[in-house]
Scaffold this active site. Structure first.
Site, PDB file in Angstrom:
ATOM      1  N   HIS A 209      40.475  41.624  40.639  1.00 42.77           N
ATOM      2  CA  HIS A 209      41.886  41.643  41.054  1.00 42.77           C
ATOM      3  C   HIS A 209      42.424  43.070  40.992  1.00 42.77           C
ATOM      4  CE1 HIS A 209      45.922  39.728  41.431  1.00 42.77           C
ATOM      5  NE2 HIS A 209      46.322  40.718  40.651  1.00 42.77           N
TER       6      HIS A 209
ATOM      7  N   HIS B 161      46.305  42.458  45.399  1.00 45.80           N
ATOM      8  CA  HIS B 161      47.676  41.977  45.194  1.00 45.80           C
ATOM      9  C   HIS B 161      48.626  43.126  45.532  1.00 45.80           C
ATOM     10  CE1 HIS B 161      50.776  40.626  41.866  1.00 45.80           C
ATOM     11  NE2 HIS B 161      51.307  40.657  43.078  1.00 45.80           N
TER      12      HIS B 161
ATOM     13  N   MET C 237      52.085  44.877  45.806  1.00 51.18           N
ATOM     14  CA  MET C 237      53.462  44.856  45.285  1.00 51.18           C
ATOM     15  C   MET C 237      54.149  46.064  45.898  1.00 51.18           C
ATOM     16  SD  MET C 237      52.523  43.822  41.382  1.00 51.18           S
ATOM     17  CE  MET C 237      50.789  44.127  41.678  1.00 51.18           C
TER      18      MET C 237
ATOM     19  N   GLY D 221      51.020  45.383  33.157  1.00 49.78           N
ATOM     20  CA  GLY D 221      50.130  44.495  32.416  1.00 49.78           C
ATOM     21  C   GLY D 221      50.671  44.296  31.006  1.00 49.78           C
TER      22      GLY D 221
ATOM     23  N   ASP E 129      45.713  45.536  41.638  1.00 48.69           N
ATOM     24  CA  ASP E 129      47.167  45.590  41.788  1.00 48.69           C
ATOM     25  C   ASP E 129      47.581  46.880  42.483  1.00 48.69           C
ATOM     26  OD1 ASP E 129      48.009  43.133  40.379  1.00 48.69           O
ATOM     27  OD2 ASP E 129      46.976  44.077  38.693  1.00 48.69           O
TER      28      ASP E 129
ATOM     29  N   MET F 133      50.662  48.964  43.688  1.00 47.96           N
ATOM     30  CA  MET F 133      52.119  49.095  43.489  1.00 47.96           C
ATOM     31  C   MET F 133      52.588  50.407  44.108  1.00 47.96           C
ATOM     32  SD  MET F 133      52.336  47.983  39.505  1.00 47.96           S
ATOM     33  CE  MET F 133      51.375  46.627  38.853  1.00 47.96           C
TER      34      MET F 133
ATOM     35  N   SER G 145      42.183  41.624  36.061  1.00 49.43           N
ATOM     36  CA  SER G 145      43.031  42.634  36.715  1.00 49.43           C
ATOM     37  C   SER G 145      42.655  44.001  36.163  1.00 49.43           C
ATOM     38  CB  SER G 145      44.505  42.360  36.404  1.00 49.43           C
ATOM     39  OG  SER G 145      45.242  43.547  36.638  1.00 49.43           O
TER      40      SER G 145
ATOM     41  N   ASP H 298      49.090  34.711  37.720  1.00 46.74           N
ATOM     42  CA  ASP H 298      48.902  36.115  37.325  1.00 46.74           C
ATOM     43  C   ASP H 298      49.973  36.538  36.323  1.00 46.74           C
ATOM     44  OD1 ASP H 298      48.467  38.852  37.230  1.00 46.74           O
ATOM     45  OD2 ASP H 298      48.856  39.205  39.364  1.00 46.74           O
TER      46      ASP H 298
ATOM     47  N   MET I  45      53.393  34.349  40.147  1.00 44.64           N
ATOM     48  CA  MET I  45      53.553  35.335  39.068  1.00 44.64           C
ATOM     49  C   MET I  45      54.094  34.621  37.835  1.00 44.64           C
ATOM     50  SD  MET I  45      52.441  38.141  40.202  1.00 44.64           S
ATOM     51  CE  MET I  45      52.751  39.050  38.698  1.00 44.64           C
TER      52      MET I  45
ATOM     53  N   GLY J   3      44.483  40.585  32.693  1.00 46.82           N
ATOM     54  CA  GLY J   3      44.249  42.019  32.536  1.00 46.82           C
ATOM     55  C   GLY J   3      44.035  42.380  31.088  1.00 46.82           C
TER      56      GLY J   3
HETATM   57  C1  DX5 Z   1      51.378  42.589  37.048  1.00 48.12           C
HETATM   58  C2  DX5 Z   1      50.056  42.434  37.690  1.00 48.12           C
HETATM   59  C3  DX5 Z   1      49.036  41.702  36.922  1.00 48.12           C
HETATM   60  C4  DX5 Z   1      48.737  42.300  35.576  1.00 48.12           C
HETATM   61  C5  DX5 Z   1      48.241  41.185  34.694  1.00 48.12           C
HETATM   62  O1  DX5 Z   1      52.280  43.055  37.976  1.00 48.12           O
HETATM   63  O2  DX5 Z   1      50.181  41.732  38.931  1.00 48.12           O
HETATM   64  O3  DX5 Z   1      47.839  41.504  37.681  1.00 48.12           O
HETATM   65  O4  DX5 Z   1      47.809  43.328  35.607  1.00 48.12           O
HETATM   66  O5  DX5 Z   1      48.034  41.700  33.455  1.00 48.12           O
HETATM   67  P1  DX5 Z   1      48.148  40.851  32.122  1.00 48.12           P
HETATM   68  O6  DX5 Z   1      47.063  39.811  32.194  1.00 48.12           O
HETATM   69  O7  DX5 Z   1      47.901  41.869  31.063  1.00 48.12           O
HETATM   70  O8  DX5 Z   1      49.494  40.224  32.089  1.00 48.12           O
HETATM   71 ZN    ZN Z   2      48.304  41.119  40.010  1.00 47.49          ZN
END
Ligand code: DX5
Ligand code: ZN
Length: 213
Positions: A31, A64, A66, A142, A33, A35, A6, A173, A135, A195
């Site tokens: 990946h 992804h 969000m 992250g 994200d 948001m 990520s 994830d 999730m 991530g």
């Molecule tokens: C959180 C994201 C993840 C995040 C994962 O909302 O969807 O993709 O970046 O990061 P880590 O691996 O650090 O939890």
């Molecule tokens: Zn994600």
């Protein structure tokens, strides 16, 4: 196990280098994200930056979403032609319609479930999906800790998929590292997103290899 770093934990000041580094290190997907500051209390990147990332990436893109308005964002990101486009079931009144729309662009549709969301919510659309993203943290940031109930959810999803004779992939994830990846593998997970674990390591290659169980 397939590995999707990520980029949320990447150094955004040198994003191009970071994308090339994870692709050279042998990741399977990149990946991304997205948001919107409404569905989750964080704001990331839009189509201009995602398009630049896609150009730098030698590996397929896994977006992804969000966001609150899934249809609007699907139309915005479709021209980038990611391999997967995932949206949250909690924020979609017409998931079946949106799945058909994503497919009409030649993109593989996926649905994301928050930690509390029941697998029942996708029971009747599972056959239309190429992937389900579970999730294992609350979405938005992250570097959070893995929520362990995600393991039994992944196991139950594996049974649903196999029981229906489907080929749907399971992606997990949030909070994934070299410790919990073994249990995720045993639970029947196909792809892990990581991530902080990958971008926080001194060798992206070693980190990715350690997840390939
Ligand atoms: C959180 C994201 C993840 C995040 C994962 O909302 O969807 O993709 O970046 O990061 P880590 O691996 O650090 O939890
Ligand atoms: Zn994600």
């Amino acid at each position: 196990m397939l590995v999707a770093p990520s980029i949320l934990s990447a150094n955004f000041g040198r994003l191009d280098e970071e994308i090339k580094a994870i692709c050279d290190a042998g990741c399977d997907f990149v990946h991304i994200d997205v948001m919107d500051g409404h569905f989750v209390p964080n704001l990331t990147i839009g189509p201009v930056v995602v398009s630049a990332v896609a150009k730098s990436a030698a590996k397929p893109i896994d977006i992804h979403l969000m966001v609150k308005n899934n249809t609007f964002f699907t139309e915005l990101f479709a021209p980038i032609k990611p391999k997967y486009l995932s949206f949250h079931i909690e924020e979609e009144k017409h998931p079946h319609r949106l799945i058909q729309k994503i497919k009409s662009y030649g993109i593989s549709p996926a649905i994301v479930l928050n930690p509390h969301t029941s697998l029942k919510s996708i029971e009747y659309i599972l056959e239309d999906l190429d992937m389900v993203l579970l999730m294992s943290v609350n979405p938005g940031f992250g570097g959070q800790s893995f929520i362990s109930s995600s393991l039994k959810k992944a196991e139950a999803l594996r049974k649903m998929i196999d029981g229906a004779g489907l080929k749907t992939l399971i992606e997990v994830d949030g909070g994934v590292n070299d410790k919990n990846v073994h249990e995720l593998k045993n639970a029947g997970v196909d792809i892990v997103v990581a991530g902080n674990y990958i971008f926080g390591s001194s060798s992206y290659k070693n980190a990715i290899d350690s997840l390939r169980v």
